[in-house]
Design a protein around this motif. Structure first.
Motif, PDB file in Angstrom:
ATOM      1  N   VAL A 216      -0.490  -1.408  -4.327  1.00 20.83           N
ATOM      2  CA  VAL A 216      -0.315  -1.968  -5.974  1.00 20.83           C
ATOM      3  C   VAL A 216       0.521  -3.110  -5.530  1.00 20.83           C
ATOM      4  O   VAL A 216       0.908  -3.444  -4.704  1.00 20.83           O
ATOM      5  CB  VAL A 216       0.712  -0.854  -5.509  1.00 20.83           C
ATOM      6  CG1 VAL A 216       0.743   0.719  -5.634  1.00 20.83           C
ATOM      7  CG2 VAL A 216       1.428  -0.850  -4.112  1.00 20.83           C
TER       8      VAL A 216
ATOM      9  N   TRP B 280       0.712  -3.646 -11.267  1.00 20.40           N
ATOM     10  CA  TRP B 280      -1.202  -2.670 -10.543  1.00 20.40           C
ATOM     11  C   TRP B 280      -1.497  -1.820  -9.862  1.00 20.40           C
ATOM     12  O   TRP B 280      -0.129  -1.646  -9.072  1.00 20.40           O
ATOM     13  CB  TRP B 280      -2.131  -4.068 -10.489  1.00 20.40           C
ATOM     14  CG  TRP B 280      -2.415  -3.845  -9.316  1.00 20.40           C
ATOM     15  CD1 TRP B 280      -2.595  -3.539  -7.975  1.00 20.40           C
ATOM     16  CD2 TRP B 280      -1.404  -5.672  -8.660  1.00 20.40           C
ATOM     17  NE1 TRP B 280      -2.024  -4.569  -6.450  1.00 20.40           N
ATOM     18  CE2 TRP B 280      -2.452  -5.592  -7.224  1.00 20.40           C
ATOM     19  CE3 TRP B 280      -1.055  -6.260  -9.370  1.00 20.40           C
ATOM     20  CZ2 TRP B 280      -1.301  -6.488  -6.610  1.00 20.40           C
ATOM     21  CZ3 TRP B 280      -0.557  -7.838  -8.746  1.00 20.40           C
ATOM     22  CH2 TRP B 280      -0.987  -8.087  -7.759  1.00 20.40           C
ATOM     23  N   ARG B 281      -1.587  -1.072  -9.706  1.00 18.54           N
ATOM     24  CA  ARG B 281      -1.969   0.186  -9.387  1.00 18.54           C
ATOM     25  C   ARG B 281      -3.555   0.141  -8.691  1.00 18.54           C
ATOM     26  O   ARG B 281      -4.364   0.815  -9.723  1.00 18.54           O
ATOM     27  CB  ARG B 281      -1.314   1.287  -9.604  1.00 18.54           C
ATOM     28  CG  ARG B 281      -1.441   2.442  -7.842  1.00 18.54           C
ATOM     29  CD  ARG B 281      -0.514   4.125  -8.682  1.00 18.54           C
ATOM     30  NE  ARG B 281      -1.781   4.448  -9.266  1.00 18.54           N
ATOM     31  CZ  ARG B 281      -1.330   5.686 -10.270  1.00 18.54           C
ATOM     32  NH1 ARG B 281      -0.476   5.062 -10.998  1.00 18.54           N
ATOM     33  NH2 ARG B 281      -2.674   5.746 -10.886  1.00 18.54           N
TER      34      ARG B 281
ATOM     35  N   ALA C 133      -3.645   3.533  -2.170  1.00 15.87           N
ATOM     36  CA  ALA C 133      -3.671   2.842  -3.070  1.00 15.87           C
ATOM     37  C   ALA C 133      -3.237   1.682  -2.982  1.00 15.87           C
ATOM     38  O   ALA C 133      -2.406   1.498  -2.434  1.00 15.87           O
ATOM     39  CB  ALA C 133      -2.451   3.705  -4.755  1.00 15.87           C
TER      40      ALA C 133
ATOM     41  N   GLU D 171       6.128   4.433  -8.380  1.00 13.58           N
ATOM     42  CA  GLU D 171       5.747   5.656  -6.975  1.00 13.58           C
ATOM     43  C   GLU D 171       5.473   4.164  -6.202  1.00 13.58           C
ATOM     44  O   GLU D 171       5.309   4.965  -4.662  1.00 13.58           O
ATOM     45  CB  GLU D 171       4.478   5.891  -7.352  1.00 13.58           C
ATOM     46  CG  GLU D 171       3.380   4.683  -8.045  1.00 13.58           C
ATOM     47  CD  GLU D 171       3.115   4.692  -9.377  1.00 13.58           C
ATOM     48  OE1 GLU D 171       2.189   3.968 -10.442  1.00 13.58           O
ATOM     49  OE2 GLU D 171       4.263   5.138  -9.738  1.00 13.58           O
ATOM     50  N   ALA D 172       5.435   2.963  -6.813  1.00 13.47           N
ATOM     51  CA  ALA D 172       5.552   2.316  -5.453  1.00 13.47           C
ATOM     52  C   ALA D 172       6.590   1.845  -4.421  1.00 13.47           C
ATOM     53  O   ALA D 172       6.505   0.955  -3.499  1.00 13.47           O
ATOM     54  CB  ALA D 172       4.844   0.132  -6.041  1.00 13.47           C
TER      55      ALA D 172
ATOM     56  N   TYR E  47       0.849  -1.003   0.354  1.00 18.03           N
ATOM     57  CA  TYR E  47      -0.239  -0.282  -0.142  1.00 18.03           C
ATOM     58  C   TYR E  47       0.868   0.883  -0.025  1.00 18.03           C
ATOM     59  O   TYR E  47       2.388   1.851   0.774  1.00 18.03           O
ATOM     60  CB  TYR E  47      -0.972  -0.176   1.594  1.00 18.03           C
ATOM     61  CG  TYR E  47      -1.447  -1.371   1.479  1.00 18.03           C
ATOM     62  CD1 TYR E  47      -3.245  -0.490   0.489  1.00 18.03           C
ATOM     63  CD2 TYR E  47      -1.574  -2.316   1.601  1.00 18.03           C
ATOM     64  CE1 TYR E  47      -4.060  -2.609   0.222  1.00 18.03           C
ATOM     65  CE2 TYR E  47      -2.401  -3.810   1.825  1.00 18.03           C
ATOM     66  CZ  TYR E  47      -3.953  -3.077   1.070  1.00 18.03           C
ATOM     67  OH  TYR E  47      -4.967  -3.917   0.831  1.00 18.03           O
TER      68      TYR E  47
ATOM     69  N   ALA F  18       6.954   0.957  -0.337  1.00 17.52           N
ATOM     70  CA  ALA F  18       5.188   0.228  -0.182  1.00 17.52           C
ATOM     71  C   ALA F  18       5.335   0.094   1.250  1.00 17.52           C
ATOM     72  O   ALA F  18       6.077  -0.396   1.496  1.00 17.52           O
ATOM     73  CB  ALA F  18       4.551  -0.529  -0.921  1.00 17.52           C
TER      74      ALA F  18
ATOM     75  N   LEU G 238       6.697   0.673 -11.773  1.00 12.47           N
ATOM     76  CA  LEU G 238       5.196   1.728 -11.058  1.00 12.47           C
ATOM     77  C   LEU G 238       6.726   2.116  -9.987  1.00 12.47           C
ATOM     78  O   LEU G 238       6.320   1.871  -9.125  1.00 12.47           O
ATOM     79  CB  LEU G 238       4.372   1.079 -10.682  1.00 12.47           C
ATOM     80  CG  LEU G 238       4.105   0.362 -11.613  1.00 12.47           C
ATOM     81  CD1 LEU G 238       2.570  -0.435  -9.844  1.00 12.47           C
ATOM     82  CD2 LEU G 238       2.756   1.532 -11.871  1.00 12.47           C
TER      83      LEU G 238
ATOM     84  N   TRP H  23      -1.353   7.764  -1.830  1.00 13.87           N
ATOM     85  CA  TRP H  23      -1.813   8.447  -3.214  1.00 13.87           C
ATOM     86  C   TRP H  23      -3.073   9.295  -3.420  1.00 13.87           C
ATOM     87  O   TRP H  23      -4.266   8.727  -3.414  1.00 13.87           O
ATOM     88  CB  TRP H  23      -2.376   7.094  -4.421  1.00 13.87           C
ATOM     89  CG  TRP H  23      -2.265   7.029  -5.652  1.00 13.87           C
ATOM     90  CD1 TRP H  23      -3.166   7.108  -6.785  1.00 13.87           C
ATOM     91  CD2 TRP H  23      -0.939   7.833  -6.530  1.00 13.87           C
ATOM     92  NE1 TRP H  23      -2.333   7.900  -7.697  1.00 13.87           N
ATOM     93  CE2 TRP H  23      -1.072   7.800  -7.712  1.00 13.87           C
ATOM     94  CE3 TRP H  23       0.563   7.486  -5.904  1.00 13.87           C
ATOM     95  CZ2 TRP H  23      -0.722   8.112  -8.782  1.00 13.87           C
ATOM     96  CZ3 TRP H  23       1.574   7.818  -7.318  1.00 13.87           C
ATOM     97  CH2 TRP H  23       0.418   7.829  -8.731  1.00 13.87           C
TER      98      TRP H  23
ATOM     99  N   ASP I  50      -6.415   2.590  -7.181  1.00 16.37           N
ATOM    100  CA  ASP I  50      -7.005   4.110  -6.209  1.00 16.37           C
ATOM    101  C   ASP I  50      -7.748   3.014  -5.550  1.00 16.37           C
ATOM    102  O   ASP I  50      -8.850   3.129  -6.245  1.00 16.37           O
ATOM    103  CB  ASP I  50      -6.986   5.421  -7.101  1.00 16.37           C
ATOM    104  CG  ASP I  50      -5.326   5.753  -7.919  1.00 16.37           C
ATOM    105  OD1 ASP I  50      -4.542   4.529  -8.113  1.00 16.37           O
ATOM    106  OD2 ASP I  50      -5.918   5.786  -8.645  1.00 16.37           O
TER     107      ASP I  50
END
Length: 376
Positions: free
Chosen positions: A206, A195-196, A204, A235-236, A171, A239, A233, A174, A198
């Motif tokens: 992920v 995958w992401r 989100a 942005e992950a 997680y 996480a 990704l 986001w 939201d």
């Protein structure tokens, strides 16, 4: 003596309990799980509209009434082709910590008895099933997963690694004004994707998944899953609550036996081989199992017939399409078709998240894109 004992209180098990109670007033239903609720479960957390339909059939639509609807879907192919669509019917994203606990609470409020218990033995008798020498039920619903004790004690072997996917989930915070479900496909070791999803609440889910057989060929398996996730990704990175899990794909389903033990959800290997989606299958199979468990006659035979009517043709189509898209040329054609044609995207969503079939518009659109690519 219980009318139904359900082993495993995830979505399939809770749905079976709810269905049995709705199908026969006053039924004695025991719901067993080795964990207390709420408890975490590794999953993408996406609840498709088809699963929401099943909740409504079970009289449990209220458990997700407070979740934000997510209508935007974005697919990115291995070569960077994007297909973006507004779903005809939105879905929701909810952590399994929340969803499963709410569904179990609903079953208990309707009359199910919940007990923390780990099942270790199953004895089949002519008129009942005995769990651990002391828990007796006329019918048992096995909803404790593909590697659960009930399925194993019935003699079903573990699935081959080529029919099992493995994924890591986490997680991230986001914030966005346009929440979406994003799938980024990885051309290496295909089928594989990140995958992401939201949630619409500032977080989100992920993750990244691939076939177990492909992962076994890589060094440092779990680390490979996490590194692929961040690569696809960025942005992950960072996480939290990273956790891996196996998904028994429906391309290797066990044959539901006759008699007094019914396999539902993951225990029946009901996971879509195209998307890894399993919540819809879990709720649907649980609903059917619960109704057949209290319906009289041969519960196993009745349930097998019900599953065939509800999902048989769809599962044959998902198996065929999962084999076709192992060709990246076909896969790219499918994503391009979905980006150009709303009917094609709608058909892919129905096959991947519901009980849809391979439709003529989808075939024509994919064939046109493959032909265009070959000519170009």
């Amino acid at each position: 003596m219980y009318d139904v004992a359900v082993v495993g209180a995830g979505p399939a098990g809770a749905a079976a309990a709810l269905s049995a109670l709705r199908s026969r007033a006053g039924a004695r239903v025991l719901l067993l799980d080795r964990s207390d609720f709420p408890r975490d479960k590794s999953c993408g957390d996406g609840i498709a509209p088809h699963a929401l339909d099943e909740l409504a059939r079970l009289g449990a639509a209220h458990v997700l009434a407070d979740r934000a609807p997510i209508s935007r879907l974005r697919l990115v192919s291995p070569r960077g082709v994007e297909a973006v669509s507004t779903l005809r019917r939105p879905d929701v994203v909810v952590p399994r910590t929340v969803f499963d606990a709410r569904l179990v609470t609903c079953a208990v409020e309707r009359g199910a008895e919940l007990r923390r218990h780990t099942v270790r033995s199953v004895e089949l008798r002519p008129d009942r099933v005995v769990l651990d020498g002391s828990i007796e039920a006329r019918v048992v619903v096995a909803a404790d997963g593909a590697n659960g004790v009930v399925r194993r004690l019935l003699g079903f072997p573990r699935q081959a690694a080529s029919t099992v996917a493995v994924a890591v989930r986490g997680y991230i915070p986001w914030q966005t004004d346009d929440p979406e479900q994003l799938i980024v496909m990885d051309g290496r070791d295909w089928p594989a994707y990140a995958w992401r999803f939201d949630a619409g609440d500032g977080t989100a889910n992920v993750g990244f998944g691939m076939l177990l057989s492909h992962l076994a060929a890589l060094d440092h398996g779990k680390d490979a899953l996490q590194s692929r996730l961040v690569e696809l990704l960025p942005e992950a990175a960072g996480a939290e609550r990273l956790r891996s899990h196996h998904l028994p794909l429906s391309t290797a389903r066990p044959v539901q036996p006759t008699g007094r033990v019914l396999l539902a959800g993951d225990a029946a290997s009901l996971v879509n081989p195209l998307t890894g989606e399993g919540i819809f299958y879990a709720l649907l199979s649980g609903r059917l199992a619960g109704a057949c468990a209290v319906g009289g006659g041969d519960a196993g035979a009745s349930y097998r017939s019900s599953l065939g009517r509800e999902l048989g043709r769809h599962l044959r189509h998902t198996t065929l399409l999962s084999r076709l898209v192992t060709s990246q040329r076909v896969l790219e054609g499918g994503v391009r078709a979905a980006g150009r044609s709303t009917p094609a995207m709608d058909a892919l969503v129905e096959v991947g998240l519901g009980r849809g079939l391979i439709t003529a518009p989808l075939v024509r659109a994919m064939a046109a894109e493959v032909g265009r690519k070959l000519r170009g």
